[in-house]
Every structure is written in C-alpha cells, then in structure tokens.
Enzyme design. Sequence first.
Site, short mmCIF file in Angstrom:
data_model
loop_
_atom_site.label_atom_id
_atom_site.label_comp_id
_atom_site.label_asym_id
_atom_site.label_seq_id
_atom_site.Cartn_x
_atom_site.Cartn_y
_atom_site.Cartn_z
CG HIS A 86 -6.15 25.68 41.80
ND1 HIS A 86 -6.67 25.02 40.72
CD2 HIS A 86 -6.81 25.19 42.88
CE1 HIS A 86 -7.59 24.16 41.13
NE2 HIS A 86 -7.70 24.26 42.44
NE ARG A 120 -3.59 19.71 42.20
CZ ARG A 120 -4.86 20.03 42.45
NH1 ARG A 120 -5.37 19.78 43.63
NH2 ARG A 120 -5.61 20.56 41.52
#
Length: 134
Positions: A86, A120
């Site tokens: 992430h 994202r």
Amino acid sequence: ELKVFISDYLKKLNYEIINLGTNTTVSVDYPDYAYRIARLFKEESIDYGILVCGSGIGISIAANRYNHIRAALCNDIETTKLSRLHNDANILVLSGRSTDENLAIDCINTFFNTKFEGGRHINRIKKLSNPPKI
C-alpha cells in the site's frame, strides 16, 4: 548487533551491502544516518534500504523527512507486507531492541518479495512525495 546479523544474512543471498555506519553500540545522532541513506538513494538510484536503530522510531521520523523516502517501521510480517503493498516503502526499519533475528529475516524476505499494489495507492504515494506547502 542486529545490523551485523542482517548484513551477514543478505551477503549470503548475494545482495550488495552498503554499510553507512554506525559500527559500534555507542549512541549516535540518527538524523545523520537518515541523511546518508537519503543522499545515497538520490545519487545512486538505490532501490531499497534497511535501517536499524534502538526503537526504530527516531530513524523512521528522520528518514521520512526526505520526500523520496518512504521508511516503514515494521514489527511483524503483516505491517511489512502492507508497507510494500500500500505504501511502496523503499526502506524497511527494524528495532534493534525488540526485533529478534528470526523475525528480522521474515520481515526482510517479505519486504523484498512483496510488490507495490498500485491502483488507488498511486495518488497517495504522489502526495507523500510532493506534499502541499504549508
């Protein structure tokens, strides 16, 4: 002690090791070492790094002051994996006081074998690298 163990482990796997110090257990100013690794990333296009200090907190704060550094203090496999997936972390930070050798190996292997997920998270990484002026 953990740094020496990690260096020996990575040398056995044929990784190139660049030792930026320190080479004793004497207390040092960790911002100096954060600067050294940040400069090395900038000048030599180093892809990844590992930093070790007592708690890992101070060196993490110091390293993350540079916009091209994403240093993640990881205390287990899950946070290590998420730091890469992430946050596209490029520096693994370990606590010399609380990380045992087996956990260090597990974290290192996870860090080097986990790819950034993208998607994202890309926009967030751009914001980390180019924060708005205050």
